[in-house]
Scaffold this motif. Structure first.
Motif, PDB file in Angstrom:
ATOM      1  N   UNK A   1      -2.553  14.288  -3.268  1.00 56.62           N
ATOM      2  CA  UNK A   1      -2.947  14.477  -4.661  1.00 56.62           C
ATOM      3  C   UNK A   1      -3.760  13.257  -5.092  1.00 56.62           C
ATOM      4  N   UNK A   2      -4.978  13.494  -5.521  1.00 58.09           N
ATOM      5  CA  UNK A   2      -5.831  12.391  -5.975  1.00 58.09           C
ATOM      6  C   UNK A   2      -6.012  12.463  -7.487  1.00 58.09           C
TER       7      UNK A   2
ATOM      8  N   UNK B   1      -7.240   4.534   4.451  1.00 66.35           N
ATOM      9  CA  UNK B   1      -6.773   3.920   3.199  1.00 66.35           C
ATOM     10  C   UNK B   1      -5.802   4.855   2.486  1.00 66.35           C
ATOM     11  N   UNK B   2      -6.123   6.142   2.460  1.00 63.01           N
ATOM     12  CA  UNK B   2      -5.226   7.095   1.793  1.00 63.01           C
ATOM     13  C   UNK B   2      -3.858   7.137   2.472  1.00 63.01           C
TER      14      UNK B   2
ATOM     15  N   UNK C   1      -9.380   0.571  -3.261  1.00 69.12           N
ATOM     16  CA  UNK C   1     -10.550   0.478  -2.377  1.00 69.12           C
ATOM     17  C   UNK C   1     -11.832   0.434  -3.211  1.00 69.12           C
ATOM     18  N   UNK C   2     -11.901   1.291  -4.223  1.00 64.38           N
ATOM     19  CA  UNK C   2     -13.096   1.311  -5.082  1.00 64.38           C
ATOM     20  C   UNK C   2     -13.303  -0.040  -5.754  1.00 64.38           C
TER      21      UNK C   2
ATOM     22  N   UNK D   1     -19.103   2.469  -7.742  1.00 66.13           N
ATOM     23  CA  UNK D   1     -18.526   3.147  -6.581  1.00 66.13           C
ATOM     24  C   UNK D   1     -17.415   4.087  -7.059  1.00 66.13           C
TER      25      UNK D   1
ATOM     26  N   UNK E   1     -12.271  -2.918  -4.685  1.00 69.37           N
ATOM     27  CA  UNK E   1     -12.656  -3.892  -3.659  1.00 69.37           C
ATOM     28  C   UNK E   1     -14.151  -3.771  -3.351  1.00 69.37           C
ATOM     29  N   UNK E   2     -14.592  -2.552  -3.099  1.00 71.93           N
ATOM     30  CA  UNK E   2     -16.010  -2.350  -2.746  1.00 71.93           C
ATOM     31  C   UNK E   2     -16.899  -2.742  -3.921  1.00 71.93           C
TER      32      UNK E   2
ATOM     33  N   UNK F   1      -2.581   4.527   3.732  1.00 74.88           N
ATOM     34  CA  UNK F   1      -1.941   3.253   3.412  1.00 74.88           C
ATOM     35  C   UNK F   1      -2.561   2.048   4.079  1.00 74.88           C
TER      36      UNK F   1
ATOM     37  N   UNK G   1      -1.518   7.846  -3.089  1.00 75.61           N
ATOM     38  CA  UNK G   1      -2.838   7.895  -2.450  1.00 75.61           C
ATOM     39  C   UNK G   1      -3.972   7.652  -3.444  1.00 75.61           C
ATOM     40  N   UNK G   2      -3.849   8.173  -4.650  1.00 72.52           N
ATOM     41  CA  UNK G   2      -4.908   7.972  -5.659  1.00 72.52           C
ATOM     42  C   UNK G   2      -5.028   6.495  -6.018  1.00 72.52           C
TER      43      UNK G   2
ATOM     44  N   UNK H   1       0.830  -1.206   0.000  1.00 73.37           N
ATOM     45  CA  UNK H   1       0.000   0.000   0.000  1.00 73.37           C
ATOM     46  C   UNK H   1       0.867   1.259   0.000  1.00 73.37           C
ATOM     47  N   UNK H   2       1.926   1.232   0.803  1.00 70.00           N
ATOM     48  CA  UNK H   2       2.791   2.401   0.904  1.00 70.00           C
ATOM     49  C   UNK H   2       3.582   2.647  -0.387  1.00 70.00           C
TER      50      UNK H   2
ATOM     51  N   UNK I   1      -4.236   4.013  -4.049  1.00 70.32           N
ATOM     52  CA  UNK I   1      -4.832   3.325  -2.886  1.00 70.32           C
ATOM     53  C   UNK I   1      -6.348   3.465  -2.911  1.00 70.32           C
ATOM     54  N   UNK I   2      -6.815   4.653  -3.255  1.00 75.95           N
ATOM     55  CA  UNK I   2      -8.266   4.873  -3.305  1.00 75.95           C
ATOM     56  C   UNK I   2      -8.900   4.040  -4.414  1.00 75.95           C
ATOM     57  N   UNK I   3      -8.193   3.918  -5.526  1.00 74.79           N
ATOM     58  CA  UNK I   3      -8.716   3.122  -6.643  1.00 74.79           C
ATOM     59  C   UNK I   3      -8.823   1.640  -6.243  1.00 74.79           C
TER      60      UNK I   3
END
Lengths: 83, 169
Positions: free
Chosen positions: B117-118, B27-28, A58-59, B2, A61-62, B30, A51-52, A46-47, A54-56
């Motif tokens: 930054x997303x 999550x952001x 999650x999306x 989603x 997964x959900x 990590x 961040x983008x 994950x690290x 990581x969010x993707x």
């Protein structure tokens, strides 16, 4: 402790038959976790993401869970009321 | 479908004052712990409410606990006095919290955020230490698990001085 003893590699838990895998390739079948059982490999992965990204993840997964629930007749949002 | 990132971008593009909190914030940072909704802390004064309503326009917003009821997007007066908004949209669930005990409201978490930054826009996210404070205070079982994930993340992000790894099969 003798010097040669100190140089010995620390015994590691490995279920492979001795001699089949070199110790320096360990661990292959052993999950690395912290004292709470959190998978450190996953945290490290994950690290390594932004961040983008990581969010993707999650999306995705959900989305997978919701789609699977829908296909199997389970209320999609059944466990989210108190989240 | 989603689309949490796109919900946040909507809020951002409509100048909504908000900070990402909860599971998405984790999550952001990590965390590998999944979550099904996006939580944000946001001031619920009329001006900001107006922006929130505009941001949700076209996303079929409903009350999350009364999904049969459509959220009126014609007037902010109907939200007057609300402390939180729990919203279901076509892009996923969005919880807008006016307050976040024990840290407080939106004004209280200024200086306790990081910008991420997303992919094309900067999003303010509650920092790990403040998120830990909140999770420890709320203290439900799932929050305790979240604390474990966040603590593992903190250790991984910090310089390693010892082998804190256990092994299990």
């Amino acid at each position: 402790m003798a010097a040669e003893e100190a140089d010995k590699p620390t015994p590691r838990p490995i279920s492979a038959v001795e001699g089949t895998w070199p110790l320096d390739e360990w661990p292959l079948d052993v999950q690395r976790v912290d004292e709470n059982g959190i998978d450190l490999e996953q945290i490290e992965y994950q690290l390594s993401l932004t961040p983008a990204e990581r969010l993707r993840r999650l999306e995705e997964f959900v989305e997978f869970v919701l789609t699977t629930r829908q296909r199997n007749g389970v209320d999609e949002w059944s466990d989210t009321a108190t989240s | 479908m989603v689309r949490y990132r796109d919900i946040l971008k909507r809020l951002h593009d409509h100048d909504v004052e908000f900070v990402v909190i909860g599971g998405v914030a984790a999550v952001l940072h990590g965390s590998t712990q999944g979550t099904f909704d996006t939580d944000v802390c946001s001031p619920l004064h009329d001006e900001n409410l107006g922006r929130i309503i505009e941001a949700l326009r076209g996303l079929n917003p409903r009350w999350r606990f009364r999904a049969d009821r459509v959220i009126p997007v014609d007037s902010v007066e109907k939200f007057s006095g609300f402390k939180n908004l729990y919203i279901r949209t076509d892009w996923g669930d969005l919880d807008i919290l006016g307050e976040m005990p024990p840290v407080g409201g939106y004004g209280d978490i200024q200086g306790k955020t990081v910008d991420y930054d997303l992919d094309g826009f900067a999003c303010r996210v509650i920092d790990i230490d403040t998120l830990l404070t909140v999770k420890r205070a709320v203290g439900r079982d799932k929050d305790k698990i979240a604390v474990m994930h966040l603590e593992a993340l903190k250790r991984k992000s910090a310089p390693q001085s010892r082998d804190d790894t256990n092994h299990t099969t």
